[in-house]
Design an enzyme around this catalytic site. Structure first.
Site, PDB file in Angstrom:
ATOM      1  N   SER A 139       0.861  -1.185   0.000  1.00 47.02           N
ATOM      2  CA  SER A 139       0.000   0.000   0.000  1.00 47.02           C
ATOM      3  C   SER A 139       0.894   1.230   0.000  1.00 47.02           C
ATOM      4  CB  SER A 139      -0.883   0.005   1.256  1.00 47.02           C
ATOM      5  OG  SER A 139      -1.511   1.251   1.452  1.00 47.02           O
ATOM      6  N   TYR A 152      -1.888  -1.082  10.574  1.00 48.19           N
ATOM      7  CA  TYR A 152      -2.016  -1.340   9.140  1.00 48.19           C
ATOM      8  C   TYR A 152      -0.816  -0.798   8.370  1.00 48.19           C
ATOM      9  CZ  TYR A 152      -3.698  -1.125   4.337  1.00 48.19           C
ATOM     10  OH  TYR A 152      -3.811  -1.263   2.972  1.00 48.19           O
TER      11      TYR A 152
END
Length: 260
Positions: A139, A152
């Site tokens: 990401s 995350y």
């Protein structure tokens, strides 16, 4: 044609990766928790593209899930050419205001399952003197620590750096490793991450299918780090220019505003 094992294939980017691979004539081994969604995917790809599709319903937050999946592959004598680690979860919340099991399961899925599958897949390829490709979905959150997405962003930083290091280690074996780094994408991730639906479903965001096609092509090309979209590339460059601490603060304020 090549066979791809894709985790998190029941929806979003993983689903679109499965469709795209099948459209090239490639066979599939698809993994996700929802057996009914995987069976629906199997029906679609076998009917539309006339490829083989093996379904493995599996919760990858389970301990040793990666080994269990690869044992299933061996039991059915399936030969995997591409490993696509797409399954992952994110959640927007202050770290100490969420139950610790949420973060532990996130680490298990985003880090441990990815590591295990890469290990067993690469080990098999090398033992059988075969080449192959790995695509790990990271990401743009991997490039800085993000408040409200602390665990995350940390797990995705692991996926990115792990992929970069592994790519160098495996280069001489003919195994390529690519880290796909999408930004916010129009998919079901926003809902599961506790983001405002007006943001997560915005038509300004790229579609899961466009991200999947981009990542798949970068995997075939053997690129190590693949940041999707011009805006995201500029954002990553700005992070490196402004510094991780400043970029993290800015990102944290943005996620605070779009959190439900």
């Amino acid at each position: 044609m090549s066979t791809a094992l894709i985790t998190g294939a029941s929806s979003g980017i993983g689903y679109e990766l499965a469709i795209y691979h099948a459209s090239t004539g490639g066979d599939l081994v698809v993994v996700a928790r929802s057996e009914s969604k995987l069976e629906a995917l199997k029906t679609l790809v076998t009917t539309k593209f006339h490829v083989n599709c093996h379904v493995i319903p599996m919760d990858l937050t389970t301990e040793n899930a990666g080994k269990i999946v690869m044992d299933e592959v061996h039991t059915h004598q399936l030969q995997i050419d591409y490993l696509i680690n797409n399954a992952g979860v994110g959640f927007t919340q202050k770290f100490i205001e969420e139950d610790i099991t949420t973060w532990q399961q996130m680490i298990q899925l985003n880090i441990n399952a990815v590591t295990d599958l890469c290990y067993y897949f690469a080990k098999d390829l090398r033992a059988n003197h075969r080449t192959g490709k790995i695509l790990n979905v990271a990401s743009t959150a991997a490039f800085q620590g993000i408040p409200f997405l602390s665990v995350y962003s940390a797990t995705k930083a692991y996926v990115l750096t792990f992929s970069e290091a592994l790519a160098e280690e495996l280069k001489s074996s003919g195994i390529t490793v690519t880290a796909l780094c999408p930004g916010p994408t129009r998919s079901n991730f926003g809902a599961s991450a506790n983001l405002d639906e007006r943001i997560s479903n915005s038509r300004m965001l790229p579609t899961a299918s466009s991200v999947a096609k981009f990542g798949y092509e970068k995997m075939l090309a053997g690129e190590v780090t693949a940041v999707h979209g011009l805006g995201n590339k500029i954002g990553v460059a700005a992070t490196q220019f402004a510094g991780r601490k400043t970029a993290g603060k800015v990102a944290g304020q943005l996620f605070k505003m779009v959190k439900k």
